[in-house]
Design a protein around this motif. Structure first.
Motif, PDB file in Angstrom:
ATOM      1  N   TRP A  32     -11.973  20.691   6.344  1.00 55.37           N
ATOM      2  CA  TRP A  32     -12.108  19.253   6.573  1.00 55.37           C
ATOM      3  C   TRP A  32     -13.535  18.794   6.292  1.00 55.37           C
ATOM      4  CZ3 TRP A  32      -8.066  16.566   6.122  1.00 55.37           C
ATOM      5  CH2 TRP A  32      -7.975  15.267   6.596  1.00 55.37           C
ATOM      6  N   ALA A  33     -14.185  19.480   5.357  1.00 58.22           N
ATOM      7  CA  ALA A  33     -15.589  19.209   5.052  1.00 58.22           C
ATOM      8  C   ALA A  33     -15.787  17.845   4.413  1.00 58.22           C
ATOM      9  CB  ALA A  33     -16.131  20.292   4.121  1.00 58.22           C
ATOM     10  N   TYR A  34     -16.973  17.304   4.614  1.00 60.89           N
ATOM     11  CA  TYR A  34     -17.413  16.102   3.908  1.00 60.89           C
ATOM     12  C   TYR A  34     -18.791  16.385   3.322  1.00 60.89           C
ATOM     13  CZ  TYR A  34     -19.321  11.528   2.914  1.00 60.89           C
ATOM     14  OH  TYR A  34     -19.905  10.467   2.271  1.00 60.89           O
ATOM     15  N   SER A  65     -14.535  15.425  -4.902  1.00 64.53           N
ATOM     16  CA  SER A  65     -13.500  16.391  -5.272  1.00 64.53           C
ATOM     17  C   SER A  65     -13.547  17.646  -4.430  1.00 64.53           C
ATOM     18  CB  SER A  65     -13.624  16.759  -6.765  1.00 64.53           C
ATOM     19  OG  SER A  65     -14.699  17.668  -6.990  1.00 64.53           O
ATOM     20  N   PHE A  66     -14.652  17.864  -3.676  1.00 66.56           N
ATOM     21  CA  PHE A  66     -14.678  18.970  -2.718  1.00 66.56           C
ATOM     22  C   PHE A  66     -15.057  18.479  -1.318  1.00 66.56           C
ATOM     23  CE2 PHE A  66     -18.721  19.245  -5.132  1.00 66.56           C
ATOM     24  CZ  PHE A  66     -19.675  19.227  -4.127  1.00 66.56           C
ATOM     25  N   SER A  67     -14.572  17.267  -1.001  1.00 70.36           N
ATOM     26  CA  SER A  67     -14.766  16.687   0.339  1.00 70.36           C
ATOM     27  C   SER A  67     -13.401  16.344   0.936  1.00 70.36           C
ATOM     28  CB  SER A  67     -15.645  15.439   0.263  1.00 70.36           C
ATOM     29  OG  SER A  67     -16.978  15.766  -0.063  1.00 70.36           O
ATOM     30  N   PRO A  68     -12.678  17.338   1.455  1.00 73.19           N
ATOM     31  CA  PRO A  68     -11.337  17.070   1.969  1.00 73.19           C
ATOM     32  C   PRO A  68     -11.291  16.066   3.103  1.00 73.19           C
ATOM     33  CG  PRO A  68     -12.075  19.310   2.535  1.00 73.19           C
ATOM     34  CD  PRO A  68     -13.030  18.775   1.527  1.00 73.19           C
ATOM     35  N   HIS A  69     -12.409  15.840   3.793  1.00 75.77           N
ATOM     36  CA  HIS A  69     -12.449  14.872   4.888  1.00 75.77           C
ATOM     37  C   HIS A  69     -12.097  13.464   4.415  1.00 75.77           C
ATOM     38  CE1 HIS A  69     -13.678  13.334   8.807  1.00 75.77           C
ATOM     39  NE2 HIS A  69     -14.366  12.402   8.185  1.00 75.77           N
ATOM     40  N   LEU A  70     -12.260  13.181   3.127  1.00 78.82           N
ATOM     41  CA  LEU A  70     -11.962  11.850   2.609  1.00 78.82           C
ATOM     42  C   LEU A  70     -10.474  11.539   2.634  1.00 78.82           C
ATOM     43  CD1 LEU A  70     -14.487  11.712  -0.360  1.00 78.82           C
ATOM     44  CD2 LEU A  70     -14.615  10.462   1.802  1.00 78.82           C
ATOM     45  N   GLY A  71      -9.630  12.548   2.832  1.00 76.22           N
ATOM     46  CA  GLY A  71      -8.206  12.306   3.024  1.00 76.22           C
ATOM     47  C   GLY A  71      -7.390  12.379   1.751  1.00 76.22           C
ATOM     48  N   ALA A  72      -6.077  12.180   1.926  1.00 74.95           N
ATOM     49  CA  ALA A  72      -5.123  12.371   0.832  1.00 74.95           C
ATOM     50  C   ALA A  72      -5.333  11.398  -0.319  1.00 74.95           C
ATOM     51  CB  ALA A  72      -3.694  12.251   1.366  1.00 74.95           C
ATOM     52  N   GLY A  73      -5.933  10.255  -0.053  1.00 77.22           N
ATOM     53  CA  GLY A  73      -6.171   9.287  -1.120  1.00 77.22           C
ATOM     54  C   GLY A  73      -7.278   9.698  -2.066  1.00 77.22           C
ATOM     55  N   MET A  94       0.851  -1.196   0.000  1.00 77.42           N
ATOM     56  CA  MET A  94       0.000   0.000   0.000  1.00 77.42           C
ATOM     57  C   MET A  94       0.883   1.241   0.000  1.00 77.42           C
ATOM     58  SD  MET A  94      -2.755   1.186   2.919  1.00 77.42           S
ATOM     59  CE  MET A  94      -3.719  -0.296   2.728  1.00 77.42           C
ATOM     60  N   ASN A  95       0.568   2.208  -0.896  1.00 79.02           N
ATOM     61  CA  ASN A  95       1.412   3.398  -0.920  1.00 79.02           C
ATOM     62  C   ASN A  95       1.172   4.248   0.318  1.00 79.02           C
ATOM     63  OD1 ASN A  95      -0.540   5.609  -1.405  1.00 79.02           O
ATOM     64  ND2 ASN A  95      -0.856   4.595  -3.390  1.00 79.02           N
ATOM     65  N   SER A  96       2.177   5.090   0.654  1.00 79.74           N
ATOM     66  CA  SER A  96       2.126   5.837   1.910  1.00 79.74           C
ATOM     67  C   SER A  96       0.985   6.833   1.936  1.00 79.74           C
ATOM     68  CB  SER A  96       3.462   6.543   2.138  1.00 79.74           C
ATOM     69  OG  SER A  96       3.742   7.434   1.074  1.00 79.74           O
ATOM     70  N   THR A  97       0.656   7.424   0.779  1.00 83.03           N
ATOM     71  CA  THR A  97      -0.434   8.402   0.729  1.00 83.03           C
ATOM     72  C   THR A  97      -1.754   7.747   1.104  1.00 83.03           C
ATOM     73  OG1 THR A  97       0.661   9.727  -0.951  1.00 83.03           O
ATOM     74  CG2 THR A  97      -1.711   9.993  -0.749  1.00 83.03           C
ATOM     75  N   LEU A  98      -2.023   6.568   0.512  1.00 81.63           N
ATOM     76  CA  LEU A  98      -3.274   5.871   0.808  1.00 81.63           C
ATOM     77  C   LEU A  98      -3.308   5.416   2.256  1.00 81.63           C
ATOM     78  CD1 LEU A  98      -5.937   4.831  -0.200  1.00 81.63           C
ATOM     79  CD2 LEU A  98      -4.784   2.771  -1.025  1.00 81.63           C
ATOM     80  N   SER A  99      -2.151   4.977   2.773  1.00 78.93           N
ATOM     81  CA  SER A  99      -2.086   4.548   4.158  1.00 78.93           C
ATOM     82  C   SER A  99      -2.447   5.679   5.110  1.00 78.93           C
ATOM     83  CB  SER A  99      -0.683   4.035   4.476  1.00 78.93           C
ATOM     84  OG  SER A  99      -0.586   3.658   5.823  1.00 78.93           O
ATOM     85  N   ARG A 100      -1.946   6.890   4.829  1.00 81.50           N
ATOM     86  CA  ARG A 100      -2.271   8.030   5.668  1.00 81.50           C
ATOM     87  C   ARG A 100      -3.753   8.355   5.589  1.00 81.50           C
ATOM     88  NH1 ARG A 100       2.466  10.131   3.488  1.00 81.50           N
ATOM     89  NH2 ARG A 100       1.286  11.498   2.085  1.00 81.50           N
ATOM     90  N   ALA A 101      -4.342   8.236   4.365  1.00 82.00           N
ATOM     91  CA  ALA A 101      -5.764   8.539   4.197  1.00 82.00           C
ATOM     92  C   ALA A 101      -6.619   7.601   5.037  1.00 82.00           C
ATOM     93  CB  ALA A 101      -6.146   8.434   2.713  1.00 82.00           C
ATOM     94  N   ILE A 102      -6.281   6.295   5.014  1.00 78.72           N
ATOM     95  CA  ILE A 102      -7.039   5.328   5.790  1.00 78.72           C
ATOM     96  C   ILE A 102      -6.860   5.593   7.280  1.00 78.72           C
ATOM     97  CG2 ILE A 102      -7.173   2.879   6.409  1.00 78.72           C
ATOM     98  CD1 ILE A 102      -6.541   2.234   3.499  1.00 78.72           C
TER      99      ILE A 102
END
Length: 449
Positions: free
Chosen positions: A157-159, A168-176, A1-9
């Motif tokens: 940090w909206a969802y 695309s405008f829900s930053p709460h979903l994280g870096a992934g 798993m890439n580090s970006t996705l890991s941080r998002a989870i």
């Protein structure tokens, strides 16, 4: 798993750790293993020890062993789990017919008239979809059509949902889940973020103006500002309420529209009014609603000022097979019945006031609680390492959440650092439920806070 996705989870609050699967009771362990074998990507469970429910009533959920859990987390069963009036209305309609908006349905018209009567008169057109994500997707489509712009402004940090557009405008979903290049972020209305000598109203207005200017520098005309009226994923910020008129003024001056996302804050959730935006003294151009609208049935809505949606309606066909079909509409009408007949708004106001007062008393001398905030039955308790520095303490927050779960009370976390307890029960939450919650929370706080 890439580090970006890991941080998002990792940012998902109070996520179950599959590494402890072997420690769970046998039936639960086997069901989770089977679940992992057949469900697609992205699903997650919550709590250190996940829980399975087989029935519910009011603000209570019952597990397979008959244990009663107090639900202080789930907002979708708006008027209570398995509310008999809603269940009977849905069952009755299922035995009759389920048609869509291509056919005349008097019940649909009746429902639209009743729902719109709860809004200011300027908001007089209703479109129906199936989920909050669909509602927000449609709202932005109409906003773009009306304004000719593409730019979207949301809080940090909206969802707002899970369709490709809304994600695309829900930053709460994280870096992934990357944001669109046409999206700009502003602070939530946290008075602590305003510079010394600056009011929250001045701070928020400056934030919006800066976002509009930056969009324009990059070739994007503003389409819409969209906010959750309780800022729930940002950490729950319901007060003060005097900043929005200036914010909306900036949006309109730039040719954009204001979309009030009432998926979380609507249907008397905040106690003082049916809709969260009315607390702020503003008139949105578009309002969106989600599944609380039908107590969990797949129904959502978008309400427009007619001058905003008129041209879209003349030029674009909108049809949603289940949006506005007979069964979800029956559920929606039954929810309105309950809100009216059970005086839900007054109950929310009284229960919410008692809940927040009790929480403030319990945590008054705790160095680990920065604030208790909220309105009605939407309450946040911000947990920090030190009240002076406000450094978030996510681990302690999760310990509190899981201690409450072990005592059979369900809450979760929210905010950028997931260090704010999210207390958001069904609106059936009554005085007895408040007492049980506070007595249990006091036990946990004594050990943890």
């Amino acid at each position: 798993m890439n580090s970006t996705l890991s941080r998002a989870i990792a940012n998902y609050p109070n996520r179950f750790d599959p590494g402890v699967l072997s420690e769970l009771p046998e039936h639960l362990r086997d069901t989770i293993r089977r679940r992992d074998e057949v469900l697609g990507p992205g699903y997650t469970l919550i709590y250190k020890e996940p829980v399975e429910f087989v029935s519910g009533h009011g603000a209570h959920l019952i597990d397979r062993d008959g244990n009663d859990y107090l639900d202080a987390y789930n907002n979708v069963p708006c008027v209570g789990h398995a509310h008999p009036h809603v269940a009977e209305a849905v069952a009755r309609q299922m035995t009759a017919v389920n048609t869509n908006t291509r056919y005349v349905q008097e019940a649909l018209v009746d429902y639209a008239e009743r729902l719109l009567a709860t809004f200011p008169g300027e908001l007089s057109k209703l479109s129906i979809a199936c989920s909050g994500s669909e509602a927000n997707d449609l709202a932005v489509r109409v906003a773009r059509f009306h304004t000719g712009g593409e730019g979207i402004i949301v809080t940090r940090w909206a969802y707002h949902g899970i369709t490709r557009e809304v994600a695309s405008f829900s930053p709460h979903l994280g870096a992934g889940s990357p944001l669109g290049p046409n999206v700009r972020l502003i602070d939530p209305p946290d008075p602590r973020l305003a510079a010394p000598g600056t009011t929250l109203a001045e701070h928020m207005r400056k934030q919006v103006r800066g976002a509009i200017d930056d969009l324009e520098r990059h070739g994007y005309r503003l389409a819409a500002l969209i906010t959750d009226c309780a800022y729930t994923s940002d950490g729950i910020f319901t007060d003060p309420v005097d900043y929005m008129p200036g914010v909306v003024e900036e949006v309109h001056a730039a040719g954009g529209v204001y979309i009030a996302d009432e998926v979380q804050s609507g249907f008397a959730r905040l106690g003082e009014s049916m809709w969260g935006f009315t607390r702020h003294g503003v008139l949105p151009d578009i309002v969106t609603m989600g599944k609380p609208m039908g107590n969990g049935m797949p129904i959502s809505g978008v309400v427009f000022r007619p001058e905003v949606s008129e041209e879209f309606g003349r030029n674009v066909r909108y049809f949603n097979t289940f949006g506005g079909s007979s069964i979800p509409v029956a559920a929606g009408a039954a929810v309105l019945d309950v809100i009216e007949k059970e005086n839900v708004q007054q109950r929310v106001l009284e229960s919410g006031n008692a809940l927040r007062a009790g929480l403030r008393e319990i945590t008054r001398n705790s160095p680990r609680v920065a604030e208790v905030r909220g309105a009605g039955l939407y309450v946040g308790v911000e947990i920090v390492k030190d009240r002076e520095t406000l450094e978030p303490d996510r681990l302690l927050t999760e310990d509190v959440i899981n201690d409450m779960r072990d005592r059979r009370i369900l809450i979760n976390g929210t905010g950028k650092s997931a260090n704010t307890l999210k207390i958001r029960p069904p609106l059936a939450f009554d005085s007895a439920d408040v007492t049980r919650f506070l007595e249990t929370f006091a036990e946990v706080a004594k050990n943890r806070l």
